[in-house]
Design a protein around this motif. Structure first.
Motif, PDB file in Angstrom:
ATOM      1  N   LEU A 138       0.844  -1.210   0.000  1.00  0.00           N
ATOM      2  CA  LEU A 138       0.000   0.000   0.000  1.00  0.00           C
ATOM      3  C   LEU A 138       0.877   1.257   0.000  1.00  0.00           C
ATOM      4  O   LEU A 138       0.618   2.198  -0.765  1.00  0.00           O
ATOM      5  N   VAL A 267      -4.939  -4.392  -4.744  1.00  0.00           N
ATOM      6  CA  VAL A 267      -5.682  -3.203  -4.333  1.00  0.00           C
ATOM      7  C   VAL A 267      -7.180  -3.462  -4.544  1.00  0.00           C
ATOM      8  O   VAL A 267      -7.618  -3.733  -5.657  1.00  0.00           O
ATOM      9  N   VAL A 279      -4.945  -3.105   0.367  1.00  0.00           N
ATOM     10  CA  VAL A 279      -4.281  -4.228  -0.305  1.00  0.00           C
ATOM     11  C   VAL A 279      -4.594  -5.494   0.496  1.00  0.00           C
ATOM     12  O   VAL A 279      -4.046  -5.709   1.576  1.00  0.00           O
TER      13      VAL A 279
END
Ligand code: NAX
Length: 327
Positions: A138, A267, A279
């Motif tokens: 992320l 994602v 994520v």
């Protein structure tokens, strides 16, 4: 032969890479006809040890290994990368709080995301193995605004492979008979290995095993397999983690087989009630470097509560890295 693929790998002097780099150079990722160029990143203190690893790579005389470069500057090492395998991370050491761990890794993955954004090839794909893998992914993704978010994925393939192997042992069926395994959520103790859609030689897995075994033995054993190996070996899983990284990246490019899927943390687009942008691990099919979440699977009440618990942990990690201004 075709032009080499540029594969950037971080944590290159570490124990996972001591297996991973040799597997890639052997052709296990891109097949027996595709040369590879390795671009290896380490921290300055580990560059000496990395030189030794490079000597060993040379001494294997791999026909497919076109070139090896090393360095400690991600903006140089990631230049022109088609695939980046982010393995290196800061492990939790004694006395380190979770916030300290997120902060230490945040420094690594903000810089690496920004460097990829600047110098990677247009077709870059990024796979994160270093822990905490989902949240590191992320952070890297959020710091690479010009790279499409779906180019990032984090590893839950080791959990997926462990789940397959433990089910194979329980049922006596070979792993090749096991299809549609799913890992949901975070690569952590809250992960949910879900057998609801899994088949064993075409039969529903849940017809072959007891629910109490699944809940009391199987799920915790998959989730704690890393600790089991650490206790036995004295160091964390390395060859199997390298193998899972190869499986993940190979399937991303070469595709999942017809009628089957794999698990990857990607994602979220909001599928299965997982908040957009997190994520999180999902069942996915892949082809040519792209993935898509398997849609419209039934989610039982039991599965719902397990998925929600793992996603709640990911949300708290996201809140923590937001507060640290890493994303
Ligand atoms: P090691 O500690 O053996 O190697 C990590 C290497 O990364 C070290 O050589 C270190 O110098 C390097 N490194 C640290 N910061 C770096 C940076 N900024 N740039 C480049 N290199 C850097 O760990 P290893 O056993 O190889 O594990 C690597 C990571 O994988 C760890 O975070 C580990 O927790 C994680 N794992 C993830 C798994 C997964 O399924 N997602 C399973 C296995 C493993 O636990």
């Amino acid at each position: 032969s075709p032009a080499p693929v540029n594969v950037a790998v971080t944590g290159a002097a570490g124990q996972i890479c001591y297996s991973l780099l040799f597997r890639i150079s052997q052709g296990d990722l891109f097949g027996p006809d595709q040369p590879v160029r390795l671009q290896l990143l380490e921290i300055p203190q580990a560059l000496g040890a990395l030189d030794g690893v490079v000597m060993e790579l040379m001494d294997c005389a791999f026909p497919l290994l076109a070139d090896v470069q090393t360095g400690d500057d991600p903006e140089k090492v990631f230049d022109g990368a088609n695939l980046a395998l982010l393995v290196g991370a800061r492990p939790r050491t004694k006395g380190m709080e979770r916030g300290d761990l997120l902060e230490a890794n945040g420094a690594i993955f903000t810089a690496q995301g920004a460097a990829l954004n600047k110098v990677a090839a247009d077709d870059i794909r990024v796979v994160i193995t270093g822990n905490p893998a989902n949240t590191n992914a992320l952070i890297a993704q959020q710091n690479a605004p010009d790279i499409p978010a779906d180019r990032f994925s984090a590893l839950t393939r080791l959990d997926h492979n462990r789940a397959k192997s433990l089910l194979s042992k329980q049922t006596g069926a070979p792993v090749t008979d096991i299809k549609r395994m799913t890992i949901w959520g975070n690569h952590s103790a809250t992960q949910y290995p879900d057998l609801s859609h899994t088949t064993v030689a075409g039969k529903p897995a849940l017809d072959l095993v007891d629910h109490s075994w699944v809940e009391e033995e199987y799920i915790p054993r998959v989730a704690k397999r890393g600790a089991e190996i650490l206790a036995a070996r004295g160091t964390s899983s390395a060859a199997s983690a390298a193998g899972a990284t190869v499986d993940h990246a190979r399937d991303l490019f070469r595709g999942t087989p017809e009628g089957d899927w794999t698990s990857m943390a990607v994602v979220s687009d909001g599928s299965y009630g997982v908040p957009e942008g997190l994520v999180s691990s999902f069942p996915v099919t892949t082809s040519n470097g792209d993935w898509s979440i398997v849609e419209d699977l039934d989610v039982s009440a039991f599965s719902r509560s397990r998925i929600d618990a793992s996603v709640a942990e990911l949300e708290s990690e996201r809140t923590a890295v937001k507060e640290l201004r890493l994303i």
